[in-house]
Scaffold this active site. Structure first.
Site, short mmCIF file in Angstrom:
data_model
loop_
_atom_site.label_atom_id
_atom_site.label_comp_id
_atom_site.label_asym_id
_atom_site.label_seq_id
_atom_site.Cartn_x
_atom_site.Cartn_y
_atom_site.Cartn_z
N LYS A 67 0.70 35.53 -4.35
CA LYS A 67 1.50 35.35 -5.56
C LYS A 67 2.57 36.44 -5.65
O LYS A 67 2.32 37.59 -5.28
CB LYS A 67 0.59 35.40 -6.79
CG LYS A 67 1.24 35.10 -8.12
CD LYS A 67 0.18 35.12 -9.23
CE LYS A 67 0.76 34.76 -10.60
NZ LYS A 67 -0.30 34.74 -11.64
N SER A 145 -0.33 30.73 -14.53
CA SER A 145 0.94 31.12 -13.95
C SER A 145 0.98 31.07 -12.43
O SER A 145 2.05 31.13 -11.82
CB SER A 145 1.29 32.54 -14.41
OG SER A 145 0.34 33.48 -13.94
N SER A 169 -4.81 31.97 -15.61
CA SER A 169 -3.76 31.68 -14.63
C SER A 169 -4.26 31.32 -13.24
O SER A 169 -3.47 30.88 -12.40
CB SER A 169 -2.80 32.87 -14.52
OG SER A 169 -1.99 32.94 -15.67
#
Length: 442
Positions: A67, A145, A169
């Site tokens: 990420k 997210s 997330s």
């Protein structure tokens, strides 16, 4: 699609190579299925794949995605934003990336995300929104997210998608994309080298293709051995919380959840419905924006003053809620949370885990929540629904696993198993048994 452990077994038998698996993953990153999922790919990692397979490391040179929240040595960390695009390159790998590398992971690329990790929807106005691979007819949100991380795992571009979980997330995109997401007790994994959202709630964790892969990923990221008792479901005791966490389910989620409960009861599991009234207190506890607003504003305030116009307006609005929180309100929140945790942990004593839908809805169309003021109302409504169940675990300082429980051919639905802090091994152990019972439905 084979999981990481099955692929390791195949490699051990001389069937294929990590280099071939990495090349296939790299090709997938460039496919239409991964459009907007990656912000940068790392073809130079191909050499590491062969080397680390030969060294027989736990991750065997296989592809892992990172990420855009985590430092990778020599690269800027922009957290899905444009305002940090010119940030200086990281001097070292983040602690999580370093542990993945040490275990033999080959980094296939940096994944897209909600800007600064502040939303459960997964929409990004700067870099585009990756479409959920579960539906090729209608572009649907992947969840956030950790949006690109989920797509990378669901499409086969990575075996592990490193991400973060502050209010859901990891588990939200895992549920919406039909894969596995595990949020460990926050203190078990290192935050060093990860751009913060909430220093109180942030958790470093990952998405995988199976629960057994989640066990392996957690062992690597936490640098600890998971202790599995391998108890059958007939020796498991689960709770179902009826207070708020089952409200507003769409029909697909309700049907999948009830079907999963029937299957588990049929396998001998004890499942008891409980009222957990403390859940109702969360709205009051977080009425001023909670830890996330206050702590994110503390980190962003100077950057907002300098480059606020470059932020996603929806993200900026949520961060700026932290301006209004007074010091005494923050201190009161810390104290109130401690009391709330004690109350909830007391109510859950004696259960292996709580069972809830990970999120109460299936993935809506991207078009319904895409950037634009005319869709803000729909966006914030969806965001609140997606975060409602998962954020309970973050406030509890707990651990949670999301695994698929939907019928074949339908939109993904996640089943969550969760508990308080340091129940990680029990939740993972129970998750293995639950996954085995539900697996014939996939």
């Amino acid at each position: 699609m084979d999981d990481l452990i099955a692929t390791r077994v195949q490699l051990g038998r001389g069937q294929g190579s990590a280099a071939e698996a990495f090349s296939a993953a790299l090709a997938m990153t460039q496919s239409p299925a991964c459009r907007h999922a990656f912000l940068r790919t790392l073809p130079e990692e191909a050499q590491a794949a062969s080397r680390d397979q030969a060294r027989q490391l736990p991750l065997a040179g296989l592809p892992v995605s990172i990420k855009d929240l985590f430092d990778i040595e020599g690269q800027p960390t922009a957290a899905g934003s444009t305002v940090l695009a010119d940030a200086p390159p990281a001097r070292a790998d983040s602690a999580a990336v370093a542990r993945l590398r040490a275990a033999g992971a080959s980094l296939v690329g940096r994944t897209n995300m909600t800007e600064f990790a502040f939303s459960g929807v997964g929409v990004n106005p700067h870099h585009g929104t990756p479409a959920n691979p579960a539906d090729t007819a209608v572009p649907r949100i992947p969840g956030g997210s950790s949006s690109g991380a989920a797509v990378s795992v669901a499409t086969g571009a990575a075996f592990i998608g490193l991400g973060s979980d502050t209010g859901g997330s990891i588990r939200i995109p895992a549920a919406l994309c039909g894969i596995v997401g595990f949020k460990n007790t926050a203190r078990l994994t290192p935050l060093e080298g990860a751009l913060p959202l909430s220093t109180t709630l942030d958790t470093v964790c990952a998405m995988t293709r199976s629960v057994r892969d989640a066990v392996l990923a957690h062992e690597v990221l936490a640098n600890r051995r998971v202790v599995l008792e391998n108890k059958p479901l007939a020796q498991r005791r689960f709770a179902v919380v009826r207070t708020q966490l089952l409200d507003g389910m769409d029909s697909a989620v309700a049907q999948a959840f009830e079907a999963a409960l029937r299957t588990l009861r049929g396998a001998g599991a004890s499942i008891e419905e409980i009222e957990l009234e403390a859940i109702r207190d969360l709205g009051t506890l977080q009425s001023m924006g909670g830890f996330t607003a206050a702590e994110s504003y503390a980190w962003h305030r100077q950057l907002l003053a300098r480059a606020g116009e470059g932020y996603d307006p929806r993200v900026r609005a949520r961060i700026e809620r932290g301006v209004a929180m007074k010091a005494w309100e923050y201190v009161d929140l810390v104290r109130a949370r401690a009391g709330w945790i004690a109350k909830v942990e007391g109510a859950l004593r004696g259960y292996d885990a709580v069972l809830t839908p990970t999120v109460p809805i299936t993935a809506p169309a991207i078009a319904d929540v895409a950037p634009g003021a005319e869709r803000d109302e729909a966006f914030f409504r969806v965001n609140a629904l997606l975060l409602r169940n998962t954020s309970v675990v973050n406030m509890l300082d707990g651990c949670a696993l999301s695994l698929p429980c939907h019928a074949p051919g339908s939109l993904p639905v996640g089943l969550s198993l969760w508990h308080g802090a340091m129940h990680d091994d029990t939740v993972l152990d129970a998750g293995l048994a639950v996954e085995a019972a539900l697996q014939p439905r996939h």
